[in-house]
Design an enzyme around this catalytic site. Structure first.
Site, mmCIF file in Angstrom:
data_model
loop_
_atom_site.group_PDB
_atom_site.id
_atom_site.type_symbol
_atom_site.label_atom_id
_atom_site.label_comp_id
_atom_site.label_asym_id
_atom_site.label_seq_id
_atom_site.Cartn_x
_atom_site.Cartn_y
_atom_site.Cartn_z
ATOM 1 N N ASP A 1 -2.857 10.847 -6.775
ATOM 2 C CA ASP A 1 -2.019 10.101 -5.915
ATOM 3 C C ASP A 1 -1.007 9.299 -6.581
ATOM 4 O OD1 ASP A 1 -3.510 8.205 -6.978
ATOM 5 O OD2 ASP A 1 -4.214 7.385 -4.971
ATOM 6 N N ALA B 1 -8.489 13.287 -0.817
ATOM 7 C CA ALA B 1 -8.524 14.189 0.168
ATOM 8 C C ALA B 1 -8.015 15.787 -0.321
ATOM 9 C CB ALA B 1 -7.363 13.622 1.043
ATOM 10 N N CYS C 1 15.704 -12.779 -8.043
ATOM 11 C CA CYS C 1 16.289 -13.898 -7.144
ATOM 12 C C CYS C 1 16.127 -13.568 -5.695
ATOM 13 C CB CYS C 1 17.832 -14.340 -7.546
ATOM 14 S SG CYS C 1 18.813 -12.831 -7.238
ATOM 15 N N ARG D 1 -4.953 5.021 7.235
ATOM 16 C CA ARG D 1 -4.004 5.731 6.929
ATOM 17 C C ARG D 1 -3.405 6.519 7.743
ATOM 18 N NH1 ARG D 1 -6.477 2.308 3.818
ATOM 19 N NH2 ARG D 1 -6.756 2.476 1.779
ATOM 20 N N LYS E 1 -17.351 9.468 -5.723
ATOM 21 C CA LYS E 1 -16.671 10.591 -4.804
ATOM 22 C C LYS E 1 -17.057 11.921 -5.530
ATOM 23 C CE LYS E 1 -12.482 8.439 -2.981
ATOM 24 N NZ LYS E 1 -11.072 8.476 -2.926
#
Length: 1045
Positions: free
Chosen positions: A557, A458, A613, A34, A509
């Site tokens: 996020d 984070a 397309c 990241r 987490k």
């Protein structure tokens, strides 16, 4: 005098090779992916060869240490001469009670916890004295020196040493005193920056280029070019004016869609096509020493409503430096005499400044009162900013701060000035530093706080750290922090989510972060959940749950989740603190009941979709080929296997399906039977299938397009069909010796084997084995089809399951199914597939191998520049670039606002913020004030208003309408529940509904106590649209529990 060192750097098996260091420049993508998207590999490699000296392990110092170790420097030396005190526990999240009891040196105490953040970084410590008599030659081994908690005289001496050393040692001075913080940067006389903005250069297609002096370039489809006069652009694939290709021209902007490029009068006329790219131009920055900068400082202005604030803080903090030199101490807490002395010193200092603003006595007095204290969120915010400057100093990536950054938190302490001096006196606990700034009463309010935080990535980790230092949600005060996140920890998280370590990978987490937070502050009460917050979990996060909260924090996020949490917060009248980052950019938004608008009050424009397309037949840029490859993965290896499984779960047997089909009911069977009849049964079949797909995607598709639209095809207006942005494809002949061809076949075959549950070995993947199998394949000759190819960009992708199937295809499907039944191919095993969920971060599963190979081959076929695997992964995986510096800054800024919310401050106290640490820029703005909608002259409402009607089991719709009129003075003309229209007078039969009970109309579940209804009112003038009203909460009984829903 030389400094002595203690050093160590732990290593864990999780971070075994590739080892990123000076001798091996491989970058561990599983950890740094990241961040690589923010900084790029060149900057990452420069950091990995850099040594940094950081002095002062207070709250600000440890923030900087955390951020630059996570970023991945080679060596960091932590320097401090002080011993741990109880006071430090309120600002330094890496100190523990034991460190205080044993009076450890602060650098030695934090060392193991800093070192374990990133085993690729060598962390040393030093506790030798550093003063005006110290021999500074030891600093020559470092590329960057950062001082915190150092007197100005020492900062100036060390800065001079660094500035005049050859090559210059980059110097950063940081200070945090109470409500004021500063950062100073000096990177030498000539500091070259390779990329001042970090913005990715995008290909812009050209509509026209005039022949003239100057020649004017116009962008296609009125796209804005985003250029600035003086920048340069590079031209490619221009037809007609061919000599422009490969050249860079400086631009002068005419409009958002056009610019001039100098003389084009001698060039051939422009025909069609082509695109341009912004050329990244390195820039050299010049810095002065701190001594030179004191009287005429170059400052960044974060708050344009207070343009004079940076210079006012500059003078006040220089006066504070002078106060310390004179008295060898900081001003005493709440001492009016010291405050007067500091104001006088500030006035004297101000007179010596060439660039100055009027002295702000209120700011100086607040600084004097709080100078001994600390606001942990302010340290977090400035720590993030300063850390990004360290990374710039080491890499030359992004524009550096020139040269001072000042920030104050006066809005936090202004309303507290009338409190008695006793409020701010230390009490010998970990909150003393905070108490000095905000007082005992506010500290107690923080202790009692009940917070719900959604998300624990984070930003979530940073917020929990800030909560711990602020003493939010203490068990003894009946406070609580409830945090929920359904995700497990992955290795790539460890680069930013600093509460997690390698031993936590694949653990939840929320529960892991909760335990880590209790290590910082054992007095907290943290309740960790593993739920998503969405309509499906409203049984858990119901109104009773929200009624017990004081505020909600989002650490999410994605926009969709934010919108949902915002709607629940508004519905329950709770303040919401939102923040987010993308790379070096960050934002905060403060939502306060009855004062501000909510997150849902504004909507960003929807993300532009690539036309169907374009993806299918006419890609123009690499993003199109990557998205096409990602879609192919989704269709072949996820969607079709899922549909297949669902079909056979709902159909009792193949014979029953055959009977239905024979009777004309073949809904959904065609695609499924096709999969069944072509199902491979061994590894070799998977290789054959992959090889046939290669031919279909990269040869036949091109031949078919060129058959349907030959190169000389013209449109009705006479212009060429194949002109920019349309690119004619070139068929690719399969070549096993081409690594890309081999990679596609093997990765596709592996995925086919996995969805069809076919075993294979490592040996099967070898070039030799694959080559042997492929040599026996006969590829059918290509015959062009007379089929229509979609060229309309507005046409959406058709649903495969709803496509009409021809009678011939139906007959073919029936025949195939009969064949499969006759051959005993319809077994339970063959009626089951194993869908694959795209996982971008696992390099062993072959998912990215397939997407990268497919995208690159398609790019080759259309003569588009191929992207490397890293870029392909970012686009295919929709990865948001991220770096710890921005996360720390955004969480610090939003935590400052938390204190204001808890204090019940007025609207003018709150700030929203946007920043971009790369440029660098920070803009603090007022929150958006709540708007009121006028229904009648005397009746209005805002998003925070909710009307209430109490009913009973006999209460009719007519009673409801009368109740709204009686209670609120206006009669509804329309009543809606969710998507169901309960009452619209113009609709047939709706007037009869007036007699029906609300119970009968709404049909609530047994435990449902109320519903929120949408009402509208007649306009005041005929012909106008109906006016919306606030939500009306209808209770089914007058004794209904307001919290059960």
């Amino acid at each position: 005098m030389n400094l002595s060192y203690t050093d160590s750097a732990s290593r864990t098996s999780e971070f075994s090779p590739p080892k990123m260091s000076a001798d091996s420049m491989e970058i561990d993508d599983s950890l740094y992916s990241r961040q690589r998207y923010v900084l790029g590999d060149s900057a990452m490699q420069q950091m990995a060869q850099s040594s940094v000296f950081l002095s002062g392990m207070g709250g600000l110092g440890v923030e900087i240490a955390k951020n630059i170790v996570l970023a991945g420097v080679k060596v960091l030396t932590l320097h401090d001469t002080k011993q741990c005190e109880t006071w430090d526990l309120g600002s330094n999240f890496f100190l523990r009670q034991d460190d205080v009891l044993t009076q450890r040196n602060r650098a030695l105490a934090v060392h193991p916890r800093v070192a374990e953040l990133n085993p690729y970084v060598h962390v040393e410590t030093s506790s030798s004295s550093l003063d005006l008599s110290t021999d500074l030659s030891f600093l020559k081994r470092y590329q960057c020196v950062i001082l915190t908690e150092a007197r100005l005289s020492l900062q100036k001496k060390i800065n001079d040493f660094c500035h005049f050393h050859q090559p210059p040692i980059r110097f950063i001075g940081c200070d945090a005193y109470g409500i004021c913080v500063r950062v100073f940067c000096d990177f030498g006389d000539q500091f070259e920056v390779s990329d001042p903005t970090g913005e990715e250069a995008k290909e812009m297609f050209i509509q026209n280029i005039t022949q003239g002096n100057p020649g004017v370039v116009t962008c296609m489809d009125s796209r804005t070019h985003g250029l600035q006069t003086g920048q340069s652009v590079l031209f490619r694939e221009v037809n007609g004016m061919d000599s422009l290709n490969g050249t860079a021209r400086q631009v002068t902007v005419l409009s958002p869609y056009s610019f001039t490029i100098g003389d084009t009068s001698c060039l051939q006329p422009y025909a069609h096509g082509g695109f341009f790219l912004l050329v990244k131009t390195p820039r050299t920055y010049s810095f002065e020493t701190m001594e030179q900068q004191l009287s005429e400082p170059r400052v960044l202005t974060p708050d344009f409503s207070k343009p004079e604030a940076p210079l006012q803080i500059h003078a006040a903090m220089l006066a504070l430096d002078a106060f310390q030199e004179q008295h060898n101490r900081l001003p005493n807490i709440g001492c009016c005499q010291d405050a007067e002395v500091l104001v006088k010193l500030t006035e004297e200092v101000n007179l010596t400044l060439t660039t100055r603003a009027p002295v702000n006595s209120e700011l100086v007095c607040c600084l004097s009162r709080t100078a001994q204290g600390s606001l942990p969120p302010l340290s977090a915010a400035v720590g993030g900013i300063a850390s990004q400057e360290v990374l710039k100093a080491l890499t030359g990536k992004f524009g550096p701060l020139q040269q001072w950054f000042y920030l104050d938190a006066i809005e936090v302490v202004k309303p507290l000035q009338s409190l008695s001096a006793e409020e701010f006196i230390p009490r010998g606990d970990r909150y003393d530093g905070l108490r000095v700034c905000i007082g005992e009463t506010m500290c107690l309010e923080l202790h009692k706080l009940r917070v719900f935080m959604v998300g624990c990535g984070a930003i979530g980790c940073e917020m929990l750290k800030n909560f711990a230092l602020l003493g939010v949600g203490l068990a003894k005060s009946s406070g609580e922090v409830c945090v929920t996140d359904p995700d497990l920890i992955e290795k790539s998280n460890l680069n930013r989510q600093f509460l997690f370590r390698s031993q936590h990978i694949q653990k939840p987490k929320s529960t892991t972060a909760a335990l880590a937070t209790l290590e910082i502050n054992p007095e907290m009460q943290v309740d960790a959940h593993l739920n998503k917050v969405c309509p499906a979990t409203e049984g858990v996060y119901n109104d009773l749950f929200y009624s017990r909260l004081h505020l909600v924090v989002t650490a999410l996020d994605n926009v969709e989740a934010r919108r949902y949490v915002d709607s629940r917060s508004v519905s329950n009248q709770k303040a919401l603190l939102d923040s987010g980052t993308m790379g070096t950019k960050g934002h905060t938004e403060i939502i306060v009941p009855n004062l501000t608008e909510s997150y849902n009050s504004h909507r960003d424009p929807p993300e532009e979709e690539i036309p169907f397309c374009t993806l299918k037949s006419f890609p123009a840029v690499i993003e199109h080929t990557i998205q096409w490859a990602r879609d192919k993965f989704e269709s072949a290896f996820a969607h079709k296997p899922t549909i297949y499984n669902m079909f056979w779960q709902t159909h009792s047997s193949a014979e029953a399906v055959l009977q239905d089909a024979a009777e004309g009911d073949s809904r959904g069977a065609f695609q499924v039977v096709k999969l069944l009849s072509r199902r491979p049964s061994q590894w070799e079949h998977c290789i054959i299938l992959a090889r046939l797909k290669f031919d279909k995607y990269f040869k036949r598709k091109a031949l078919q397009l060129l058959h349907s639209f030959p190169l000389d095809t013209r449109l009705k207006d006479g212009s060429l069909f194949w002109q920019s942005p349309k690119r004619p494809p070139s068929p690719i002949e399969f070549d096993l010796k081409d690594s890309l061809h081999f990679s596609f076949v093997v990765s596709a075959a592996r995925l086919y084997a996995e969805i069809y549950n076919i075993p294979y070995s490592e040996k099967d993947l070898s070039q030799e084995a694959v080559s042997r199998m492929l040599s026996e394949i006969t590829i059918p000759e290509y015959r062009p089809a007379e089929k229509r190819i979609e060229t309309d960009e507005n046409v959406k992708k058709p649903d495969q399951m709803k496509l009409s199937v021809s009678s011939e295809e139906e007959r073919e499907a029936i025949a195939q199914l009969e064949e499969a039944i006759a051959a005993d191919h319809v077994t339970p095993e063959r009626l089951r597939m194993s869908p694959r969920i795209f996982e971008k971060d696992d390099d062993l599963n072959g998912h990215m191998d397939f997407v990268a190979a497919a995208s690159s081959l398609r790019a080759r076929m259309y003569s588009i520049e191929v992207a490397d695997r890293l870029k392909t992964k970012r686009i295919a995986g929709k990865i948001i670039p991220a770096i710890a510096t921005a996360t720390a800054a955004v969480a610090g800024l939003v935590s400052l606002e938390l204190v204001k919310v808890v204090g019940g401050y007025g609207f003018e106290s709150f700030n929203n913020c946007f920043f971009n640490l790369a440029i660098p820029v920070m803009v603090l703005t007022e929150a958006a004030p709540v708007k009121r909608t006028q229904i009648r002259e005397d009746i209005s409402f805002s998003i925070w208003d909710r009307w209430t009607v109490w009913g009973d089991q006999h209460f009719s719709l007519s009673d409801f309408i009368k109740a709204v009129l009686v209670n609120y003075g206006i009669e509804p003309t329309m009543v809606v529940h969710g998507v169901k229209m309960l009452y619209v007078p113009v609709m047939p039969g709706h007037n009869k509904r007036l007699k029906l009970t609300m119970q009968k109309l709404i049909k609530p579940s047994v435990d449902r106590r109320y519903v929120d209804l949408t009402v509208s009112f007649a306009p005041e003038s005929d012909g106008d649209e109906d006016l919306p009203g606030p939500p009306v909460r209808y209770y089914f009984s007058s004794d209904g529990d307001a919290h059960s829903a």
